[in-house]
Design a protein around this motif. Structure first.
Motif, PDB file in Angstrom:
ATOM      1  N   SER A 168       0.757  -1.047  -0.103  1.00 44.72           N
ATOM      2  CA  SER A 168      -0.852  -0.048  -0.380  1.00 44.72           C
ATOM      3  C   SER A 168       0.787   1.407   0.100  1.00 44.72           C
ATOM      4  O   SER A 168       1.605   1.476   0.120  1.00 44.72           O
ATOM      5  CB  SER A 168      -0.787   0.259   1.336  1.00 44.72           C
ATOM      6  OG  SER A 168       0.124  -0.463   2.204  1.00 44.72           O
ATOM      7  N   THR A 169       0.544   2.215  -0.312  1.00 46.48           N
ATOM      8  CA  THR A 169       1.512   3.515  -1.149  1.00 46.48           C
ATOM      9  C   THR A 169       0.782   4.723  -0.960  1.00 46.48           C
ATOM     10  O   THR A 169      -0.308   4.237  -1.932  1.00 46.48           O
ATOM     11  CB  THR A 169       2.288   3.274  -2.243  1.00 46.48           C
ATOM     12  OG1 THR A 169       3.600   4.269  -1.857  1.00 46.48           O
ATOM     13  CG2 THR A 169       1.939   3.112  -2.969  1.00 46.48           C
ATOM     14  N   SER A 170       1.362   5.409   0.011  1.00 45.47           N
ATOM     15  CA  SER A 170       0.498   7.150  -0.698  1.00 45.47           C
ATOM     16  C   SER A 170       1.335   7.661  -1.559  1.00 45.47           C
ATOM     17  O   SER A 170       1.291   8.790  -1.713  1.00 45.47           O
ATOM     18  CB  SER A 170       1.237   7.711   0.811  1.00 45.47           C
ATOM     19  OG  SER A 170       1.952   7.893   0.617  1.00 45.47           O
ATOM     20  N   GLY A 171       2.815   6.730  -2.710  1.00 45.13           N
ATOM     21  CA  GLY A 171       3.121   7.559  -3.590  1.00 45.13           C
ATOM     22  C   GLY A 171       4.676   7.327  -3.957  1.00 45.13           C
ATOM     23  O   GLY A 171       4.727   6.090  -4.831  1.00 45.13           O
TER      24      GLY A 171
ATOM     25  N   GLU B 256      -6.543   7.352  -4.789  1.00 44.98           N
ATOM     26  CA  GLU B 256      -6.780   7.426  -6.288  1.00 44.98           C
ATOM     27  C   GLU B 256      -6.661   8.794  -5.587  1.00 44.98           C
ATOM     28  O   GLU B 256      -6.048   9.359  -7.035  1.00 44.98           O
ATOM     29  CB  GLU B 256      -7.921   6.408  -6.565  1.00 44.98           C
ATOM     30  CG  GLU B 256      -8.921   7.348  -8.046  1.00 44.98           C
ATOM     31  CD  GLU B 256      -7.705   7.290  -9.275  1.00 44.98           C
ATOM     32  OE1 GLU B 256      -7.661   7.555  -9.757  1.00 44.98           O
ATOM     33  OE2 GLU B 256      -7.047   6.454  -9.103  1.00 44.98           O
ATOM     34  N   GLU B 257      -7.258   9.376  -5.158  1.00 43.34           N
ATOM     35  CA  GLU B 257      -7.018  11.001  -6.090  1.00 43.34           C
ATOM     36  C   GLU B 257      -6.426  11.463  -4.142  1.00 43.34           C
ATOM     37  O   GLU B 257      -5.547  12.141  -3.901  1.00 43.34           O
ATOM     38  CB  GLU B 257      -8.877  11.747  -4.125  1.00 43.34           C
ATOM     39  CG  GLU B 257      -9.882  10.675  -6.036  1.00 43.34           C
ATOM     40  CD  GLU B 257     -10.045  11.414  -6.364  1.00 43.34           C
ATOM     41  OE1 GLU B 257      -9.361  12.980  -7.092  1.00 43.34           O
ATOM     42  OE2 GLU B 257     -10.238  11.158  -8.065  1.00 43.34           O
ATOM     43  N   GLY B 258      -5.912  10.535  -3.080  1.00 43.35           N
ATOM     44  CA  GLY B 258      -4.788  11.370  -2.543  1.00 43.35           C
ATOM     45  C   GLY B 258      -3.555  11.046  -2.182  1.00 43.35           C
ATOM     46  O   GLY B 258      -2.988  10.446  -1.704  1.00 43.35           O
TER      47      GLY B 258
ATOM     48  N   ASP C 172      -8.338   6.915   1.993  1.00 47.02           N
ATOM     49  CA  ASP C 172      -7.188   7.388   1.830  1.00 47.02           C
ATOM     50  C   ASP C 172      -6.367   6.317   1.819  1.00 47.02           C
ATOM     51  O   ASP C 172      -6.465   4.791   1.572  1.00 47.02           O
ATOM     52  CB  ASP C 172      -7.891   8.288   3.202  1.00 47.02           C
ATOM     53  CG  ASP C 172      -8.045   7.184   3.660  1.00 47.02           C
ATOM     54  OD1 ASP C 172      -7.854   6.060   4.390  1.00 47.02           O
ATOM     55  OD2 ASP C 172      -8.080   8.207   4.847  1.00 47.02           O
ATOM     56  N   PHE C 173      -4.923   6.464   2.294  1.00 50.92           N
ATOM     57  CA  PHE C 173      -4.366   5.678   2.434  1.00 50.92           C
ATOM     58  C   PHE C 173      -4.173   4.748   3.575  1.00 50.92           C
ATOM     59  O   PHE C 173      -3.652   4.082   3.630  1.00 50.92           O
ATOM     60  CB  PHE C 173      -2.727   6.570   2.923  1.00 50.92           C
ATOM     61  CG  PHE C 173      -1.487   5.684   2.935  1.00 50.92           C
ATOM     62  CD1 PHE C 173      -1.431   4.782   2.376  1.00 50.92           C
ATOM     63  CD2 PHE C 173      -0.207   6.018   4.162  1.00 50.92           C
ATOM     64  CE1 PHE C 173      -0.193   3.970   2.316  1.00 50.92           C
ATOM     65  CE2 PHE C 173       0.419   4.850   4.668  1.00 50.92           C
ATOM     66  CZ  PHE C 173       0.382   4.245   4.041  1.00 50.92           C
ATOM     67  N   ASP C 174      -4.268   5.405   4.899  1.00 50.51           N
ATOM     68  CA  ASP C 174      -4.596   4.786   6.425  1.00 50.51           C
ATOM     69  C   ASP C 174      -5.841   3.104   5.964  1.00 50.51           C
ATOM     70  O   ASP C 174      -5.648   2.169   6.195  1.00 50.51           O
ATOM     71  CB  ASP C 174      -5.623   5.139   7.438  1.00 50.51           C
ATOM     72  CG  ASP C 174      -4.654   5.735   8.258  1.00 50.51           C
ATOM     73  OD1 ASP C 174      -3.479   5.957   7.631  1.00 50.51           O
ATOM     74  OD2 ASP C 174      -4.673   6.486   9.452  1.00 50.51           O
ATOM     75  N   PHE C 175      -6.888   3.705   4.818  1.00 50.84           N
ATOM     76  CA  PHE C 175      -7.446   2.857   4.556  1.00 50.84           C
ATOM     77  C   PHE C 175      -6.946   1.466   2.971  1.00 50.84           C
ATOM     78  O   PHE C 175      -7.100   0.629   3.843  1.00 50.84           O
ATOM     79  CB  PHE C 175      -9.111   3.253   3.658  1.00 50.84           C
ATOM     80  CG  PHE C 175      -9.831   1.777   3.044  1.00 50.84           C
ATOM     81  CD1 PHE C 175     -10.580   1.076   4.047  1.00 50.84           C
ATOM     82  CD2 PHE C 175      -9.790   1.449   2.004  1.00 50.84           C
ATOM     83  CE1 PHE C 175     -11.017   0.187   3.181  1.00 50.84           C
ATOM     84  CE2 PHE C 175     -10.354   0.629   1.602  1.00 50.84           C
ATOM     85  CZ  PHE C 175     -11.227   0.008   1.790  1.00 50.84           C
ATOM     86  N   CYS C 176      -5.717   2.273   2.880  1.00 54.89           N
ATOM     87  CA  CYS C 176      -4.796   0.948   1.977  1.00 54.89           C
ATOM     88  C   CYS C 176      -4.643   0.342   2.689  1.00 54.89           C
ATOM     89  O   CYS C 176      -4.186  -0.796   2.555  1.00 54.89           O
ATOM     90  CB  CYS C 176      -4.058   2.050   0.931  1.00 54.89           C
ATOM     91  SG  CYS C 176      -5.420   2.859  -0.503  1.00 54.89           S
TER      92      CYS C 176
END
Length: 744
Positions: free
Chosen positions: A375-378, A407-409, A434-438
């Motif tokens: 899982s990644t925030s980028g 997708e959006e964050g 959001d990232f925490d969910f991923c």
């Protein structure tokens, strides 16, 4: 996988030595050796049971002037084992001196005959001192490695030169008026690096007694089957019958996480280097610093030194746009920038994820397929996709990579980079959350035995981690924190022993944790400044000892990679400062999972505050800092670094240099940077944003690898998945169907 099984399917050196190359042969005469009288304390410390070796020899390798023969005699005196000086063997066989033989037959034939004699040497339980040129003969060195533990005496060039000045050096092959000792020394090293099992990093001015002590220490470490093992942060007391057997590095790389829900950490303390050892590394290039520190932390029974070197060269080579890999730049006053964005995806994550895929391919058992699920925030996603994309075709047939991102964050540049990878075994999927969910969903998938068992049975595939939860991602980050300090020494900013502070923009706490590890290994870091966005759970934790997310919700910021409420690497840090109290760590994080908060004991809070101070930066302050620094220096900060500078300005007292860690190139947050620089009419397209940024003639220059990657984007869109765990699991299965056949 056990270390024993790991060794059965590996390892014989892949390097082939060219026997025709000019090399050296030299003998350090025993008549020049000093007789050392050991104190009772030294004898006690140096003593080693000869039974520890079994039938193995101790083989000392090193340059002429390294002191191999002298040290061999001392080690022989301590252990009671016989000493064999290869130079003496050569002269007895040839009935002439080495110098005479060299003059008589010439260099090429000399090397062949010397190698043949060494190849026929049959002995066990002895101390063998090699000549300087032995490592140039492939077959003879294979013979030595088969029957012995090869110890490399890595002696400073200055010591070698000083020892050779007053001695007869007429039998060094290739040394002449047009070739200096320094040139020969650098030439020899490539051969020494191919053959050693363990290295003794000698300090300037080390006595033979000190080197002998180090030789026996590394032999004990090499032969100790429990050296370099790992345990869980939630492991119970050592005397408990429920304590799990220790894991080896190879296990940790593949498994990623222990079964008890904790994180892997070394079972013993990280090795601490002496001041002299650090000073040896100050003049070394980045890759050599990495090699030495990896060797200190990874047992050679898990990864051979020569194979590790091959990985390091690949990881920190042409794929980095700056040959210094992690350069340190003066910003202003006592502030310096550590630029960690010269890798292929413009992020500090490249340091870990150019190395981890190679380690993973090296360590993986040959019994099944592997899905790297992240899982990644980028920044992690781009780096992990690129790292595994660079593996060999054979390895990629066994390994697939799937990254879920909000997708959006997420930065449009990170998103564009991820979806630009079109290899069949590599994919990035957006999630409408959001990232925490991923991250939470991916963790639930890993800990769902029914689902992971289904993937194993149906597709012969195991799920694996390739983010900061995997210990192998942390070691490369320790290297650049240490390297920063050494570069400040080289720049004349400090001398060894002077303190520095470090300010790090922080989300998941892994980067800042590795600065603590560098400090544990001997780097004089005074304070570590933790810089956050408005999602500042960690700031409150460092100030109060209370980790509380009960009334917090994620707020999207300009720095989405820092938008984390539950920072997983805090668990490793608390295990460290609680002195390995797994029971306490288990209690605290069980409470965090069940009740969304915990409070550390006062003694731990004092230790935390000994390491850290912390504050956070608003978006307005961040944008203002980007503009201010650009106007005053011409340098463009990315949003993470700008936030760290704001916090450093606020908290640093100016008593020592402070290094602000720049974790990403400004192009990765191009839209926010252009906004900060007051550019009107900013395009929404990532390629247009990079062109607008490039038109400013920025420092640092636009990132070439990112530009080339986005040029491959064309019109493809990312696959989007609903914020539903079952949909994400279906996505995983469809991806496996495309890559791996079902098990019959």
């Amino acid at each position: 996988m056990s270390r024993l099984l790991h060794l059965t399917h590996r390892h014989f050196h892949r390097h082939i030595c060219d026997q025709s190359l000019i090399s050296v042969s030299w003998n350090i005469a025993l008549s020049c050796s000093k007789v050392f009288h050991f104190s009772k304390r030294a004898k006690s410390k140096l003593s080693i049971p000869s039974s520890l070796l079994g039938e193995k020899n101790i083989v000392l390798l090193g340059a002429p002037g390294a002191g191999k023969t002298t040290v061999a005699v001392l080690v022989g005196q301590i252990t009671g084992l016989p000493v064999i000086d290869v130079n003496e063997v050569l002269e007895k066989t040839w009935h002439m001196s080495v110098a005479q033989k060299l003059q008589e037959v010439g260099e090429e034939l000399f090397l062949q005959e010397e190698g043949q004699i060494l190849q026929e040497l049959s002995t066990a339980r002895s101390i063998i001192s090699l000549t300087g040129s032995n490592p140039m003969h492939r077959c003879s060195m294979q013979h030595m490695k088969k029957n012995g533990i090869v110890v490399y005496l890595d002696v400073p060039l200055e010591d070698v030169q000083q020892r050779l000045e007053g001695m007869n050096v007429d039998h060094i092959v290739g040394l002449g008026p047009s070739v200096s000792i320094q040139e020969m020394f650098q030439y020899w090293r490539q051969f020494y690096h191919q053959w050693y099992d363990v290295r003794v990093l000698c300090q300037a001015g080390d006595t033979a007694e000190a080197v002998a002590e180090k030789v026996l220490d590394v032999i004990k470490w090499y032969q100790d089957s429990n050296s370099g093992t790992f345990t869980s942060t939630r492991s119970v007391a050592k005397d408990s019958e429920f304590r799990r057997a220790p894991s080896f590095f190879t296990d940790v790389v593949i498994e990623g996480l222990p079964l008890d829900g904790g994180l892997y950490v070394p079972a013993s303390q990280l090795p601490e280097l002496t001041a002299g050892e650090w000073q040896r590394l100050a003049g070394a290039p980045y890759s050599e610093r990495a090699q030495v520190l990896f060797e200190k932390c990874i047992h050679p029974n898990d990864v051979l030194a020569a194979d590790l070197r091959e990985m390091v060269v690949k990881a920190y080579g042409q794929n980095f746009s700056c040959n210094r890999i992690a350069p340190v730049r003066h910003l202003s006053g006592c502030q310096f920038l550590l630029e960690l964005f010269h890798g292929p995806t413009a992020s500090f994550k490249d340091f870990a994820l150019q190395m981890l895929p190679q380690l993973f391919a090296y360590c993986m058992p040959r019994t099944c397929n592997y899905l790297i699920l992240v899982s990644t925030s980028g920044d992690t996603g781009s780096a992990v996709l690129d790292g595994f994309f660079c593996l060999s075709d054979a390895d990629k047939q066994r390994i697939a990579v799937l990254a879920f991102f909000p997708e959006e964050g997420i930065s449009q540049i990170w998103k564009a980079q991820m979806i630009s990878y079109t290899a069949e075994n590599i994919k990035a999927v957006g999630v409408k959350s959001d990232f925490d969910f991923c991250r939470r969903t991916v963790k639930e998938i890993f800990t769902n035995p029914d689902y992971t068992g289904f993937l194993t049975v149906e597709y012969g595939t195991a799920l694996c981690h390739a983010d900061s939860t995997n210990w192998a991602c942390l070691l490369p980050q320790v290297v650049y924190h240490a390297s920063t300090y050494l570069d400040l020494i080289n720049q004349g900013v400090i001398t060894f022993g002077d303190a520095i502070d470090v300010c790090i923009p922080t989300g998941n706490f892994s980067n800042i944790l590795t600065a603590v590890y560098a400090k544990c290994m001997g780097i004089p870091i005074r304070k570590i400044i933790c810089a956050l966005t408005q999602n500042n759970t960690l700031t409150d934790f460092i100030k109060t000892g209370k980790y509380d997310v009960r009334r917090r919700s994620m707020t999207a910021s300009l720095s989405p990679t820092l938008d984390v409420l539950k920072s997983s690497s805090v668990e490793r840090y608390l295990h460290l400062v609680s002195r390995g109290d797994g029971q306490l760590v288990s209690k605290l994080f069980s409470q965090l999972e069940e009740q969304c908060h915990f409070q550390v004991p006062d003694i731990l809070l004092r230790r935390i505050q000994h390491h850290f101070v912390s504050d956070w930066c608003s978006e307005e302050e961040c944008l203002a800092a980007i503009y201010s620094v650009y106007r005053s220096t011409g340098y463009i900060l990315n949003v993470h670094t700008a936030g760290a500078k704001v916090v450093a300005d606020r908290l640093h007292d100016g008593a020592c240099p402070v290094v602000i860690v720049s974790t990403a190139h400004p192009c990765t947050s191009a839209a926010a940077v252009l906004q900060a620089l007051r550019i009107n009419e900013i395009s929404h397209h990532p390629t247009d944003q990079l062109q607008m940024l490039n038109s400013l003639n920025p420092v640092p220059a636009i990132h070439k690898a990112v530009t080339e990657r986005l040029a491959k984007l064309h019109t493809q869109e990312s696959q989007v998945c609903p914020a539903d765990p079952s949909d994400m699991m279906d996505t995983i299965e469809r991806f496996l169907q495309q890559n791996f056949m079902k098990v019959a």
